[in-house]
Design a protein around this motif. Structure first.
Motif, short mmCIF file in Angstrom:
data_model
loop_
_atom_site.label_atom_id
_atom_site.label_comp_id
_atom_site.label_asym_id
_atom_site.label_seq_id
_atom_site.Cartn_x
_atom_site.Cartn_y
_atom_site.Cartn_z
N TRP A 39 -22.36 12.56 -60.55
CA TRP A 39 -22.85 13.15 -59.25
C TRP A 39 -23.47 14.26 -59.42
O TRP A 39 -23.67 15.31 -58.33
N VAL A 45 -24.87 13.84 -53.22
CA VAL A 45 -23.91 13.15 -52.12
C VAL A 45 -24.49 13.03 -50.88
O VAL A 45 -23.77 12.54 -50.16
N ASP A 47 -26.70 10.60 -50.66
CA ASP A 47 -27.25 9.07 -50.77
C ASP A 47 -26.67 8.58 -49.39
O ASP A 47 -27.44 7.67 -48.88
N ASN A 48 -25.57 8.69 -48.77
CA ASN A 48 -24.87 8.02 -47.92
C ASN A 48 -24.70 9.16 -46.68
O ASN A 48 -23.65 9.00 -45.66
N ILE A 58 -19.80 13.05 -44.40
CA ILE A 58 -20.11 12.01 -45.52
C ILE A 58 -18.91 11.42 -45.93
O ILE A 58 -17.65 12.08 -46.12
N GLN A 59 -18.98 9.98 -45.84
CA GLN A 59 -17.64 9.33 -46.30
C GLN A 59 -17.49 8.47 -47.92
O GLN A 59 -16.66 8.39 -48.15
N ASN A 60 -18.85 8.68 -48.38
CA ASN A 60 -18.92 8.15 -49.63
C ASN A 60 -20.06 9.10 -50.58
O ASN A 60 -20.96 9.05 -50.38
N PRO A 61 -19.41 9.91 -51.30
CA PRO A 61 -17.77 10.16 -51.56
C PRO A 61 -17.26 10.81 -50.39
O PRO A 61 -17.95 11.36 -49.36
N PRO A 62 -15.58 10.62 -50.54
CA PRO A 62 -15.06 11.07 -49.10
C PRO A 62 -15.02 12.73 -48.89
O PRO A 62 -13.85 13.21 -48.94
N GLU A 65 -12.92 13.14 -45.43
CA GLU A 65 -11.46 13.23 -45.51
C GLU A 65 -11.14 14.38 -46.24
O GLU A 65 -10.24 15.10 -45.85
#
Length: 392
Positions: A39, A45, A47-48, A58-62, A65
């Protein structure tokens, strides 16, 4: 470019025991190194990144969370990642301090605390240290009164290091915060040597902001840091943009002003994220770190003429030592002068002490094994005896 072809592989921690005060708690975990390879691209990061187009969603990567878990871990309500602790100082100062307004800072604070006030044209007033190099609640109260007399109002902020970088001494954060809040002064807790090293709970300490350094104490790549706040202060320090373009009418969603929209991305954030489980686990074993530190501190203390300048017994693994009466005496006649000590340590596979330093210097034992601590202690004693110094 020729210089690009001359970047050697860094092998400091692979080939030696490192005592560098600012490096040992920032060493990456294997998980972080692996994540960086995958990464490490600047905008990886993103990307999503989807609506509302903010990094901490952003949830992917988390990452979403992670930010929630980070705040909970620090005993605060909200947290953000930033490019180093100094940027967290800047963000808080930029929120509360205007030109000519006073800010209280402990006299042992890092220079970046001062610069964060200077950049917004605030005025620093220092809380004096005691004779044994501590910042106390009584001194903080007295300085608040001094500021009120001088400026006609209380300080806009108070910065306090839990553990200072000069001596590694632990200061009465809870007592200072209690005093500050009696005057409605927000308190910024500087945890660059504690967050990621030992348990930290901002609400139990009674502070408004918790600042940590990823690259100094959270096994993260540089530049990285964290800023956490109570719910009340989060609304202010993490405020979102209200700007509108006067010609275009453009608005910018929920981008946050203090971090210029988005903060960490690429290697720094994924490295911090990947190391986080181990960092959370290791803070629960700080007593073991102190025990290892004590082995080396006591060995140095046993060398005649050596003084431990930090508080003793030690409460942190960062220690300041005065060897003017021991190793520096040797340096006066040694053919290598002051470089004899770092040279002798290097031959034994120990690094991180400033070359040429034989008077006053610092070291940090964080992350050592018991076996390594005993080896370092024995090495110092052997160097002392080989050079005619008496060991008690």
């Amino acid at each position: 470019m020729k210089c690009a072809a001359n970047i050697d592989a860094r092998m400091v921690d692979e080939t030696a025991i490192n005592l560098d005060p600012i490096q040992v708690a920032g060493r990456l975990t294997p998980e972080a190194m692996k994540a960086m390879i995958a990464w490490g691209d600047g905008y990886s990061v993103c990307d999503n990144c989807r609506k509302p187009f903010r990094l901490d969603y952003i949830q992917n990567p988390p990452l979403k969370e992670f930010h929630v878990e980070l705040a909970e871990w620090l005993g605060m309500d909200q947290a953000r990642t930033v490019p180093g602790a100094r940027r967290a100082f800047q963000q808080v100062a930029g929120t509360y301090v205007e030109k000519g307004e006073p800010v209280l800072i402990g006299a042992l604070a890092h220079y970046t605390s001062y610069l964060s006030v200077e950049i917004v044209q605030g005025v620093v007033r220092e809380i004096p240290r005691t004779a044994d190099n501590h910042i106390t609640a009584e001194a903080a109260a007295n300085r608040i009164e001094d500021v009120i007399r001088e400026f006609g109002k209380a300080p806009k902020l108070l910065y306090i290091d839990h553990v200072d970088y000069q001596f590694g001494n632990m200061h009465d954060v809870a007592g200072i915060a209690k005093v500050a809040h009696q005057y409605d002064v927000p308190v910024l807790y500087n945890g660059v040597y504690t967050v990621g090293v030992m348990p930290v709970n901002g609400k139990k300490l009674g502070v408004d902001f918790v600042v940590g350094s990823g690259h100094k104490s959270m096994a993260s790549p540089a530049p990285s840091g964290v800023l956490a706040a109570t719910e009340e202060r989060a609304e202010e320090v993490f405020r979102t943009t209200r700007m509108t373009g006067d010609l275009t009418g453009r608005t910018f969603g929920i981008k946050e002003v203090g971090i210029i929209g988005c903060s960490l991305m690429g290697a720094p954030i994924v490295g911090m994220l990947a190391s986080f489980p181990k960092v959370k686990a290791r803070v629960e074993h700080f007593d073991e770190e102190l025990a290892n530190s004590k082995i080396i501190v006591d060995a140095l203390k046993s060398i005649e003429g050596t003084k431990i300048l930090s508080e003793y017994p030690r409460k942190h693994t960062l220690t300041r030592v005065d060897t003017t009466g021991s190793f520096d005496v040797v340096a006066q006649t040694h053919k290598k002068r002051g470089f004899f000590l770092s040279s002798a340590l290097g031959k034994k596979g120990i690094t991180g002490i400033i070359p040429g330093a034989t008077k006053v210097w610092k070291f940090n034992t964080y992350g050592m094994t018991r076996k390594q601590a005993e080896y370092v202690a024995d090495t110092y004693l052997a160097i002392a005896e080989e050079n005619g110094l008496r060991v008690a």
